[in-house]
Scaffold this active site. Structure first.
Site, PDB file in Angstrom:
ATOM      1  N   ASP A   1      11.537  36.241 -32.847  1.00  0.00           N
ATOM      2  CA  ASP A   1      11.133  35.359 -31.745  1.00  0.00           C
ATOM      3  C   ASP A   1      12.333  34.553 -31.228  1.00  0.00           C
ATOM      4  OD1 ASP A   1       9.363  34.134 -30.044  1.00  0.00           O
ATOM      5  OD2 ASP A   1       8.348  32.933 -31.580  1.00  0.00           O
TER       6      ASP A   1
ATOM      7  N   THR B   1       6.665  40.790 -41.380  1.00  0.00           N
ATOM      8  CA  THR B   1       7.380  41.057 -42.641  1.00  0.00           C
ATOM      9  C   THR B   1       8.528  40.094 -42.921  1.00  0.00           C
ATOM     10  OG1 THR B   1       8.893  42.628 -41.613  1.00  0.00           O
ATOM     11  CG2 THR B   1       6.831  43.522 -42.517  1.00  0.00           C
TER      12      THR B   1
HETATM   13  N1  AR6 Z   1      15.681  42.609 -34.598  1.00  0.00           N
HETATM   14  C1  AR6 Z   1      14.857  43.329 -35.383  1.00  0.00           C
HETATM   15  N2  AR6 Z   1      14.260  42.842 -36.480  1.00  0.00           N
HETATM   16  C2  AR6 Z   1      14.510  41.558 -36.804  1.00  0.00           C
HETATM   17  C3  AR6 Z   1      15.355  40.719 -36.055  1.00  0.00           C
HETATM   18  C4  AR6 Z   1      15.966  41.299 -34.900  1.00  0.00           C
HETATM   19  N3  AR6 Z   1      16.804  40.610 -34.098  1.00  0.00           N
HETATM   20  N4  AR6 Z   1      15.386  39.489 -36.631  1.00  0.00           N
HETATM   21  C5  AR6 Z   1      14.592  39.546 -37.719  1.00  0.00           C
HETATM   22  N5  AR6 Z   1      14.075  40.796 -37.830  1.00  0.00           N
HETATM   23  P1  AR6 Z   1      10.063  37.527 -38.324  1.00  0.00           P
HETATM   24  P2  AR6 Z   1       7.138  37.357 -38.700  1.00  0.00           P
HETATM   25  C6  AR6 Z   1      13.115  41.323 -38.842  1.00  0.00           C
HETATM   26  O1  AR6 Z   1      10.269  36.421 -39.281  1.00  0.00           O
HETATM   27  O2  AR6 Z   1       7.263  37.636 -40.151  1.00  0.00           O
HETATM   28  C7  AR6 Z   1       8.876  33.187 -36.010  1.00  0.00           C
HETATM   29  O3  AR6 Z   1       9.266  31.865 -36.259  1.00  0.00           O
HETATM   30  C8  AR6 Z   1      12.918  40.533 -40.087  1.00  0.00           C
HETATM   31  O4  AR6 Z   1      13.900  40.906 -41.051  1.00  0.00           O
HETATM   32  O5  AR6 Z   1      10.823  37.528 -37.056  1.00  0.00           O
HETATM   33  O6  AR6 Z   1       6.070  38.068 -37.900  1.00  0.00           O
HETATM   34  C9  AR6 Z   1       7.666  33.255 -35.086  1.00  0.00           C
HETATM   35  O7  AR6 Z   1       7.701  32.268 -34.102  1.00  0.00           O
HETATM   36  C10 AR6 Z   1      11.522  40.948 -40.503  1.00  0.00           C
HETATM   37  O8  AR6 Z   1      11.525  42.177 -41.250  1.00  0.00           O
HETATM   38  O9  AR6 Z   1       8.486  37.617 -37.860  1.00  0.00           O
HETATM   39  C11 AR6 Z   1       6.534  33.067 -36.061  1.00  0.00           C
HETATM   40  O10 AR6 Z   1       6.348  31.693 -36.344  1.00  0.00           O
HETATM   41  C12 AR6 Z   1      10.807  41.219 -39.184  1.00  0.00           C
HETATM   42  O11 AR6 Z   1      11.838  41.319 -38.215  1.00  0.00           O
HETATM   43  C13 AR6 Z   1       6.992  33.777 -37.298  1.00  0.00           C
HETATM   44  O12 AR6 Z   1       8.431  33.748 -37.242  1.00  0.00           O
HETATM   45  C14 AR6 Z   1       9.831  40.147 -38.753  1.00  0.00           C
HETATM   46  O13 AR6 Z   1      10.304  38.875 -39.135  1.00  0.00           O
HETATM   47  C15 AR6 Z   1       6.558  35.225 -37.322  1.00  0.00           C
HETATM   48  O14 AR6 Z   1       6.920  35.794 -38.565  1.00  0.00           O
END
Ligand code: AR6
Length: 173
Positions: A34, A123
């Site tokens: 995000d 994740t």
């Molecule tokens: N590109 C691809 N994957 C990524 C990137 C990127 N630039 N950055 C992180 N990941 P997360 P959630 C991976 O935490 O668990 C936010 O604050 C990361 O390693 O982004 O759904 C929102 O506002 C992980 O495997 O999303 C919500 O409050 C995956 O993307 C909350 O985090 C998802 O990690 C959502 O948490």
């Protein structure tokens, strides 16, 4: 025929019609994917999110739902924001995680997108185990993708996630 592919890297570097954001129900930004999307895409995305909150989504976007905005400066036409469930060891929330993929693909098809990039929703900060998250992602995308979407990419940040998605894809074949 739809092709599911895996890419190692950042979702913000993808050139696709729609980039899916792992958002939260406020739609007003956060960390992880995000934060990266809002940083790379610029303030136009947040402006549209605020407008959505002021209009149809006064109480926020519910878990498992999806909504589209502009992609701002990203190399995409739309960002589709979806809210994954927080992992729970005591409650099975996998239906909500599947709903994120299904609803995002439904919105993508409605918009006329042909290519969609997904992160591994829930994740990261939401702590969903990557192996299970990968299985749900792959299975649901395969089941629910419809025309005109024909190119679905999972963009994995690290080697560990990539390997687990690879295993999930192989298990489906
Ligand atoms: N590109 C691809 N994957 C990524 C990137 C990127 N630039 N950055 C992180 N990941 P997360 P959630 C991976 O935490 O668990 C936010 O604050 C990361 O390693 O982004 O759904 C929102 O506002 C992980 O495997 O999303 C919500 O409050 C995956 O993307 C909350 O985090 C998802 O990690 C959502 O948490």
């Amino acid at each position: 025929m739809t092709v599911l592919t895996l890419i190692r890297g950042s979702i913000t570097d993808q050139r696709v019609d729609a980039i899916v954001n792992a958002a939260n129900s406020s739609l007003l930004g956060g960390g992880g994917v995000d934060g990266a999307i809002h940083r790379a895409g610029g303030p136009e995305i947040l402006a549209e999110c605020r407008a959505l909150r002021a209009a149809r989504y006064g109480r926020g976007l519910r878990t498992g739902q999806a909504v589209a905005t502009t992609a701002g400066r990203l190399d995409a036409r739309w960002v589709i924001h979806t809210v994954g469930p927080v992992w729970s060891a005591t409650e099975d929330r996998s239906g909500l995680l599947a709903s994120c993929y299904r609803e995002s693909l439904r919105v993508a098809a409605e918009l006329g997108a042909t290519s969609v990039a997904f992160p591994a929703i829930s994740t990261g900060i939401y702590r969903w185990p990557m192996d299970d998250g990968a299985r749900i992602a792959v299975r649901t995308a395969r089941e629910s993708v419809t025309a005109p979407v024909e190119d679905v990419r999972f963009v994995l940040f690290d080697e560990h996630a990539y390997g687990l998605f690879e295993a999930a894809l192989a298990a489906e074949d």
